[in-house]
Design a protein around this motif. Structure first.
Motif, mmCIF file in Angstrom:
data_model
loop_
_atom_site.group_PDB
_atom_site.id
_atom_site.type_symbol
_atom_site.label_atom_id
_atom_site.label_comp_id
_atom_site.label_asym_id
_atom_site.label_seq_id
_atom_site.Cartn_x
_atom_site.Cartn_y
_atom_site.Cartn_z
ATOM 1 N N TYR A 1 -4.631 2.081 -3.948
ATOM 2 C CA TYR A 1 -4.607 1.578 -2.563
ATOM 3 C C TYR A 1 -5.737 0.563 -2.377
ATOM 4 O O TYR A 1 -6.799 0.685 -3.004
ATOM 5 N N ASP B 1 -6.884 0.431 0.636
ATOM 6 C CA ASP B 1 -7.601 1.144 1.693
ATOM 7 C C ASP B 1 -8.635 2.032 0.983
ATOM 8 O O ASP B 1 -8.275 2.966 0.251
ATOM 9 N N ASN C 1 0.850 -1.184 0.000
ATOM 10 C CA ASN C 1 0.000 0.000 0.000
ATOM 11 C C ASN C 1 0.883 1.230 0.000
ATOM 12 O O ASN C 1 1.530 1.471 1.019
ATOM 13 N N LYS D 1 -8.498 5.882 1.415
ATOM 14 C CA LYS D 1 -7.323 6.469 0.756
ATOM 15 C C LYS D 1 -7.500 6.483 -0.753
ATOM 16 O O LYS D 1 -7.128 7.437 -1.435
#
Ligand SMILES: Cc1cc2nc3c(=O)[nH]c(=O)nc-3n(C[C@H](O)[C@H](O)[C@H](O)COP(=O)(O)OP(=O)(O)OC[C@H]3O[C@@H](n4cnc5c(N)ncnc54)[C@H](O)[C@@H]3O)c2cc1C
Length: 509
Positions: A104, A106, A89, A109
């Motif tokens: 990413y 995430d 990441n 993000k």
């Protein structure tokens, strides 16, 4: 053949598919012999050693790690105890001319990043992730079964997923529902290249590929993804499996609907109660079945994936500002993909994938040095191309473009070791037409219409690997190994305890 009351299973090939089937069958109590033509395991997922540098020959992205975890878990092991995984990441830098997007797993993000680079796209991204979760949940369970009988189409799980499967839309069409900017569409469709396909032709259901990447992440393994193959081979042997390297199979022996074993190149015969074939499908079906070989011409009528032009370079430096994974899109990506689809034109305006794993991994190069893995998707070898006389020149064009488009301005001066693998070289390594990602994943070559896990025409011969169901890519190849292992167990009425880690991930999807 049968040892005591244990059936003897012979596996042809120690690639990811053969290793998975071997591990599971050995764990489930079979006597398993795995014969591999090379003097090392891993197939396309093996290590390429070059003057002190260590490269992955093929796979560099591990997706859906939970699929691999399930294979280890069934044998009572944790993959993390055997392999040092790194959840990357950012995952990848995607670059178009002057614009770059970092990806990413995430979600927050990634939403910020798409909004930063492509204003007003946050809502489309969030909608994509939510809607594709449902699609993935519907499709994933369909990938876990064999489709060697037509009635498999009546399985409720598949009927539920059919609206996602039976559509003439492409992955690129689907992404048009979420994003306007062509570059952002590419950030969610280039994953079709993992199947060796064009986003404009790849069936819509494969929009789940980018979803799984952005949802479950991309893993590196310290030492390289080839460590997975080594670890699986170790586990296989711990479980009592016999591994024979440097043992190419010349022919699979058969009588009527039964296979009876194999004969090796050196003339040695090995009898078996069943044979599991991991060798490249196009190669095996045209070369290894003696009187039952499919004619090469017939095989060539099928649609095949693209190939890859590879450059592995050892450098006397490390470029710390360059990312682990970097994709440089062609200026005209659509034209580049059309060239590849034509199976005739080698693009000068090529797309380039660069893997700079030394920034993550200290094990792949001598101290202070690094290795770059460079992959350019290109035409398969259907129509031939004089790579021998053009590969150095083409490699130089690619390296020049990398110097121009990245921070590696003195790249060519830093090279201390180099190896090129062209589509012709892949073909020489027993990969039919050099199509590195196997048969194309078109609707007419999927599910029941893909070569079956139980090989058609035989009762005790099975396929594993990218050429059978569910298809090319490590997670699906591991699944093919498990599906075929299950079919072997069904035939010999050997019980097994399936492990399910995926449901938890799907619930969270
Ligand atoms: C350049 C490249 C990059 C890739 N990148 C990724 C990636 O990042 N992520 C991903 O998920 N997938 C990736 N893939 C796709 C896929 O995951 C790999 O190709 C994978 O290794 C294929 O596994 P397999 O089991 O189908 O076959 P293989 O790895 O080809 O294994 C087949 C084995 O059979 C052996 N064999 C063949 N003939 C015989 C014979 N006659 N007798 C005995 N043995 C024989 C071969 O030597 C080989 O070891 C990539 C592929 C390539 C080529």
């Amino acid at each position: 053949m049968t040892h005591g009351n244990r059936k003897h299973i012979l596996v042809v090939g120690a690639g990811p598919g053969g290793l998975t089937a071997g591990m599971l069958l050995a764990h489930r109590g079979f006597q398993v012999t795995l014969v591999e033509k090379n003097d090392h395991v891993g197939g396309r997922n093996s290590e390429l050693k070059l003057d002190g540098f260590s490269f992955d020959l093929g796979p560099t992205f591990l997706h859906q790690k939970f699929c691999l975890d399930e294979i280890y878990a069934e044998t009572g092991r944790r993959s993390d105890d055997h392999l040092d995984f790194v959840n990357l990441n950012p995952m990848t830098r995607l670059s178009w001319g002057g614009t770059s997007l970092h990806t990413y797993s995430d979600r927050a993000k990634m939403a910020d990043e798409v909004e930063r680079v492509f204003p007003d796209s946050r809502e489309g991204f969030q909608r994509y992730m939510t809607e594709q979760a449902g699609k993935f949940r519907a499709i994933y369970p369909c990938l876990q079964h064999s489709y060697h009988e037509l009635k498999s189409f009546l399985r409720p799980k598949l009927l539920k997923a059919l609206p996602h499967v039976l559509t003439t839309r492409s992955v690129h069409d689907v992404l048009g529902d979420y994003f306007k900017d062509e570059r952002l569409k590419l950030a969610f469709t280039f994953q079709a290249k993992y199947l060796g396909m064009s986003p404009w032709h790849c069936p819509a259901l494969f929009s789940i590929l980018s979803y799984t990447e952005y949802r479950y992440g991309v893993y590196h393994v310290q030492g390289g993804l080839n460590r997975i193959s080594h670890s699986m081979a170790d586990v296989f042997q711990e479980l009592g499996g016999e591994l024979r390297l440097g043992a190419p199979v010349r022919e699979i022996l058969h009588r009527g609907r039964e296979v009876e074993g194999v004969v090796l190149q050196n003339g040695e015969r090995i009898a078996a109660d069943a044979v599991v074939v991991n060798a490249d499908y196009g190669h095996a079906a045209t070369r290894l079945l003696g009187s039952r070989n499919v004619a090469e011409e017939t095989m060539r009528h099928k649609q095949f994936s693209c190939s890859t032009f590879m450059i592995y370079v050892g450098l006397d430096t490390i470029y710390p500002a360059e990312p682990h994974h970097h994709i440089l899109f062609a200026d005209d990506y659509k034209a580049n993909v059309a060239d590849i689809q034509s199976e005739r034109h080698v693009s000068d305006d090529m797309s380039i994938y660069i893997r700079n794993s030394s920034i993550t991994d200290p094990h792949v190069a001598p101290p202070g040095q690094s290795g770059l893995y460079i992959l350019v998707p290109t035409i398969n070898h259907r129509n031939g191309f004089d790579w021998e006389n053009h590969k150095e020149e083409y490699a130089d064009k690619i390296l020049a473009r990398i110097e121009q488009r990245t921070g590696m301005k003195d790249l060519r001066q830093r090279i201390v070791a180099k190896r090129i693998i062209s589509p012709a070289d892949w073909e020489s390594a027993s990969i039919f037409m050099g199509a590195t990602f196997n048969l194309a994943h078109t609707l007419t070559q999927m599910l029941y219409f893909r070569p079956h896990n139980r090989y058609a025409g035989f009762d005790n011969c099975y396929l594993v690997g990218g050429g059978t169901h569910p298809g090319s890519g490590l997670p699906t190849i591991y699944e093919s190994g498990r599906i075929s292992a299950n079919l072997v167990c069904d035939r010999f009425q050997v019980p097994y305890q399936p492990v399910d880690l995926a449901s938890e991930y799907l619930r969270e999807a």
